[in-house]
Design a protein around this motif. Structure first.
Motif, PDB file in Angstrom:
ATOM      1  N   THR A 316      -4.663   8.879 -22.200  1.00 44.61           N
ATOM      2  CA  THR A 316      -3.906   7.672 -21.847  1.00 44.61           C
ATOM      3  C   THR A 316      -3.360   7.020 -23.112  1.00 44.61           C
ATOM      4  N   GLU A 317      -4.166   7.020 -24.136  1.00 41.91           N
ATOM      5  CA  GLU A 317      -3.707   6.454 -25.411  1.00 41.91           C
ATOM      6  C   GLU A 317      -2.451   7.184 -25.877  1.00 41.91           C
ATOM      7  N   LEU A 318      -2.490   8.530 -25.747  1.00 37.79           N
ATOM      8  CA  LEU A 318      -1.325   9.316 -26.167  1.00 37.79           C
ATOM      9  C   LEU A 318      -0.123   9.018 -25.277  1.00 37.79           C
ATOM     10  N   LEU A 319      -0.439   8.749 -23.997  1.00 42.15           N
ATOM     11  CA  LEU A 319       0.630   8.451 -23.040  1.00 42.15           C
ATOM     12  C   LEU A 319       1.399   7.205 -23.458  1.00 42.15           C
ATOM     13  N   PHE A 320       0.657   6.235 -24.036  1.00 41.73           N
ATOM     14  CA  PHE A 320       1.325   5.000 -24.467  1.00 41.73           C
ATOM     15  C   PHE A 320       2.402   5.280 -25.520  1.00 41.73           C
ATOM     16  N   ASP A 321       2.216   6.360 -26.244  1.00 42.45           N
ATOM     17  CA  ASP A 321       3.178   6.660 -27.306  1.00 42.45           C
ATOM     18  C   ASP A 321       4.431   7.364 -26.788  1.00 42.45           C
ATOM     19  N   THR A 322       4.436   7.693 -25.488  1.00 44.41           N
ATOM     20  CA  THR A 322       5.626   8.359 -24.921  1.00 44.41           C
ATOM     21  C   THR A 322       6.519   7.302 -24.275  1.00 44.41           C
ATOM     22  N   GLN A 323       7.686   7.746 -23.841  1.00 44.34           N
ATOM     23  CA  GLN A 323       8.628   6.830 -23.183  1.00 44.34           C
ATOM     24  C   GLN A 323       8.136   6.549 -21.767  1.00 44.34           C
ATOM     25  N   LEU A 324       7.740   5.301 -21.501  1.00 44.45           N
ATOM     26  CA  LEU A 324       7.248   4.962 -20.160  1.00 44.45           C
ATOM     27  C   LEU A 324       8.037   3.763 -19.655  1.00 44.45           C
ATOM     28  N   ASN A 325       8.367   3.795 -18.356  1.00 45.77           N
ATOM     29  CA  ASN A 325       8.984   2.587 -17.826  1.00 45.77           C
ATOM     30  C   ASN A 325       7.883   1.561 -17.560  1.00 45.77           C
ATOM     31  N   GLU A 326       8.278   0.389 -17.135  1.00 50.29           N
ATOM     32  CA  GLU A 326       7.319  -0.715 -17.034  1.00 50.29           C
ATOM     33  C   GLU A 326       6.181  -0.403 -16.069  1.00 50.29           C
ATOM     34  N   LYS A 327       6.575   0.237 -14.932  1.00 56.78           N
ATOM     35  CA  LYS A 327       5.554   0.531 -13.928  1.00 56.78           C
ATOM     36  C   LYS A 327       4.557   1.559 -14.469  1.00 56.78           C
TER      37      LYS A 327
END
Ligand code: ADP
Length: 795
Positions: A316-327
């Protein structure tokens, strides 16, 4: 005396009788002798006086006529007195007539023709006088005629007859004494049979009894006197001894039987005991095996549960570093938070199982109390801020700077208590107080965590420390939690030899008090392990005209990597702040006691400047400002610090002031380019996680899925650092590390393990590993380890 005392009784009796009878006879004889001599003397004196009177009477004519022959004739008539030795008549003091016994002429003493004391006396006396010498009686009488003294007469009478009769008397006495002595010896000999013979027999019997130890012997004696009583008493005593001897013999026999019986019984008990020991040994082995299995299970569970958490949290931490929309951001944050909550519960459960299994070890290292508090407050600052709670600390000035204890476990206790205080408070403040307590010679440190929260009902106060117990256990409960936190706190405090108590009022708040024995350590305090260095880019303006204070604070700020700038007057400070306009300066440290524009006036002026509204203000003041600092005031001052300045408090206040900065800032280690790292790990998720973290850096990651592959890789490559999982198939991390070290490789090896015991850390060190990352680890933790080993060098 000794000879007499040691003599046989027979001789003593004989001697006594002879002595007594002889003495009696001698005393008697002496008395008779004395009286006999006295009587004879008296009758002799009377006789001689009569003789003198007769001579005077018959010779008075011759004396008157001064015819001496007449007197001499009268004196001649004394021839019939055989023992009269001599008679002299003196007229007018001169010898006048005399008579000398022709048969005694040789034995006459004191011839009166010659002047001699005797005759002198004889002529001067006026009444008759006499004396006794050894051989004679001398008698002098005045010669009166018709009442007129005309001369003297002296008669000397021999004592031959008297001596004769005394000798006869003495002879009779000697004979009597001899007779009595003989009689005494004879009687004593006759009495031997009555007195000493029974004693002699008694002595012989005693000797036989003592030499033969035969108490059946008896002494003979039929008399009823004292000796008879003595013999009877002795025989009675022998009788008692004999019966006691028989009784003793009987007892001895009984005892032998008893000992035999007891020995028998003891042998039986011994056999039973040995059987029990054997059974116990078996049971102990089984229990130890079960305990080992339990520990192994605990270790495996720890590994199995924590490893997948890397997948949840790390990814999940790594996920934060990717392009994510607000949802997506929101969903990912929810996953992350849930993962963190889950990890916390897992950690609590594992701790609890460790305590239950008696496997929790308490370590001891030196640490800074203020640093620890700062760290705990730093970790919970965000949670407190979200609920608009004031999270502050009060450290007693007498608190030791460094103490020895298990800092990790104390941190855990404080995190739990402060975490609960924040969780169960909706408004007001949470205060952490530390003070030293001097109790019965040991150094106690008191930690108090006081909140203004919901409080705890009195009836629940005792049970909240029990495991799985919560104040509100209804299905609709408002606050989450496992109910294990305080149970773990209590066990940890107990393991550290301390005590935990709580006081609380519903609706008003609670105060948890922990007393721990922590010995102060006399050494220079290390820099607190806080995250001050994360207040990056911040400038601190120090406003004081005290050069010494300025230098000290600048050095401290420098130690933390903060840019400190000092000015020595309020007006200069205003200029600097106005020109910065709140852009770079985040904190103003103001000395209240400055000359010119004083500290408080300066604060007022700063408040008037709009762009400086966000500027944090810290006032350094003397104790006299204490009342002012607590009173409601229109002046905005974020924190007060009192002189003399304690740097531990200073650090802590900095942490509190910048609590909101701490979590947002990311670590960004400058990494060297094109460096190879080796990850030896069989778990795919962990592999992906580490790869994901390192993808943002310039490190190149190589992966080996077990120890054997790692050894093969090292044949042709030389990585900068190795991350080594401990539990792997084929060749585990411990063995692999040993091989690597034996082969002479010196690169840092960092263990990755989900094991939780202190012994595991030791095992890693023993195998040759340099550091330790506990799974599930975070991105920043891994980067910090890299920085430590590849930037800072080996420590
Ligand atoms: P948890 O917090 O996980 O429920 P704890 O063992 O930490 O478990 O706490 C047990 C119970 O004690 C809590 O459920 C709560 O009812 C009560 N409690 C603990 N700390 C506080 C506090 N500071 N204020 C009010 N109640 C508290």
């Amino acid at each position: 005396m000794g000879i007499i005392a040691d003599a046989p009784i027979r001789r003593k009796i004989t001697g006594l009788m002879v002595l007594v009878s002889t003495l009696s006879i001698m005393i008697l004889g002496g008395a008779i002798f004395f009286f006999e001599i006295r009587n004879q003397h008296r009758s002799l004196v009377d006789k001689v006086a009569t003789l003198a009177d007769i001579v005077i009477e018959n010779s008075s004519e011759g004396m008157v006529l001064a015819q001496s022959y007449l007197v001499t004739n009268v004196l001649s008539s004394l021839t019939r007195e055989r023992n009269l030795r001599a008679a002299f008549v003196f007229r007018d003091g001169k010898p006048f007539a005399k008579y000398l016994n022709p048969q005694k002429s040789t034995s006459i003493e004191g011839i009166p023709y010659f002047p001699c004391p005797l005759l002198d006396r004889a002529t001067k006396t006026v009444k008759p006088e006499y004396y006794f010498s050894a051989q004679h009686l001398g008698f002098v009488s005045p010669y009166y005629v018709n009442g007129k003294l005309i001369g003297h007469i002296y008669l000397q009478y021999g004592l031959d007859d008297l001596q004769q009769s005394l000798i006869q008397l003495a002879t009779v006495f000697v004979l009597i004494i001899l007779f009595v002595v003989g009689l005494s010896i004879f009687v004593a000999a006759r009495l031997q049979g009555v007195i000493s013979s029974p004693i002699q027999r008694l002595v012989e019997t005693m000797e036989s009894v003592s030499s033969q130890q035969d108490f059946s012997l008896r002494a003979e004696g039929e008399h009823r006197d004292e000796i008879g009583s003595l013999i009877a008493g002795f025989n009675r005593m022998l009788g008692q001894l004999q019966s006691r001897d028989q009784e003793l013999e009987r007892h001895r026999h009984d005892l032998e039987l008893l000992v035999e019986e007891r020995t028998h019984e003891l042998n039986r008990v011994n056999r039973d005991l040995q059987t029990s020991i054997h059974d116990l040994e078996l049971a102990k082995n089984v229990a130890e095996q079960a305990n080992r299995a339990k520990s192994q299970f605990l270790a495996n569970m720890s590994h199995e549960i924590r490893t997948p958490m890397i997948g949840v949290l790390g990814m999940t931490e790594l996920l934060f570093d990717t392009q994510l929309n607000e949802k997506q951001q929101h969903l990912a944050r929810t996953v992350f938070k849930s993962g963190e909550a889950l990890l916390e519960i897992i950690n609590e459960l594992l701790d609890f199982s460790k305590i239950e299994a008696g496997k929790l070890e308490i370590s001891c290292e030196d640490f800074s109390l203020s640093g620890l508090v700062a760290e705990v407050l730093g970790l919970l600052a965000e949670a407190a801020q979200n609920k608009h709670l004031d999270l502050t600390s009060q450290l007693d000035p007498h608190l030791p700077t460094i103490v020895a204890g298990d800092s990790g476990r104390i941190r855990q206790i404080l995190l739990n208590l402060v975490g609960n205080a924040v969780k169960f408070s909706e408004h007001g403040e949470v205060v952490v107080r530390l003070s030293p307590v001097w109790a019965s010679g040991s150094h106690l440190i008191r930690f108090e965590v006081e909140d203004s929260g919901i409080g705890i009902p009195t009836e629940s106060l005792d049970s909240i420390f029990d495991s799985f117990t919560q104040g509100d256990d209804s299905a609709t409960r408002h606050y989450g939690g496992t109910g294990l936190g305080l149970a773990i706190v209590k066990q940890l405090v107990r393991l550290m030899g301390g005590d935990v108590t709580v006081t609380s009022r519903v609706g008003e708040g609670s105060c948890f008090r922990v007393d721990l024995p922590l010995a102060p350590v006399e050494q220079h305090a290390p820099r607190p392990q806080c995250h001050l260095d994360r207040i990056v880019g911040g400038r601190v303006l120090l406003i004081t005209d005290d050069d010494d204070l300025s230098l000290k604070i600048s050095n401290r700020l420098f130690e933390f990597g903060l840019r400190g700038e000092s000015v020595n007057s309020g007006s200069r400070a205003l200029q600097v702040l106005q020109s910065d306009a709140g852009q770079t300066i985040q904190l103003a440290l103001i000395d209240a006691d400055m000359s010119g524009l004083g500290g408080l006036r300066l604060v007022e002026k700063i408040s008037e400047i709009g762009p400086l509204a966000e500027l944090k203000l810290m006032m350094l003041a003397g104790q006299e400002y204490a009342a002012l600092s607590t009173a409601e005031s229109s002046v905005r001052i974020d924190r007060w610090l009192y002189k003399p300045l304690q740097f531990e408090n200073f650090d802590l206040v900095l942490i509190e002031l910048f609590a909101d900065h701490l979590t947002d800032v990311e670590m960004n280690p400058a990494v060297p380019e094109d460096k190879t790292l080796l990850l030896v790990e069989d778990d795919r998720v962990t592999q992906d996680f580490v790869r994901g973290i390192l993808a943002q850096t310039d490190y190149r990651l190589q992966i080996a899925s077990n120890g054997k592959e790692a050894l093969a890789f090292l044949q042709s490559h030389s990585p900068e650092l190795i991350f080594m999982d401990c539990q792997m198939p084929v060749l585990d991390g411990f063995e692999a590390t040993r091989h690597i070290r034996q082969a002479g490789y010196e690169m840092p090896i960092v263990a990755l393990t989900a094991r939780v015991f202190a012994a595991d850390a030791q095992r890693c060190e023993d195998a040759g590993m340099d550091d330790f990352l506990r799974k599930p680890f975070r991105q920043q933790e891994l980067l910090a380890v890299l920085e430590k080993w590849l930037q800072g060098g080996r420590s």
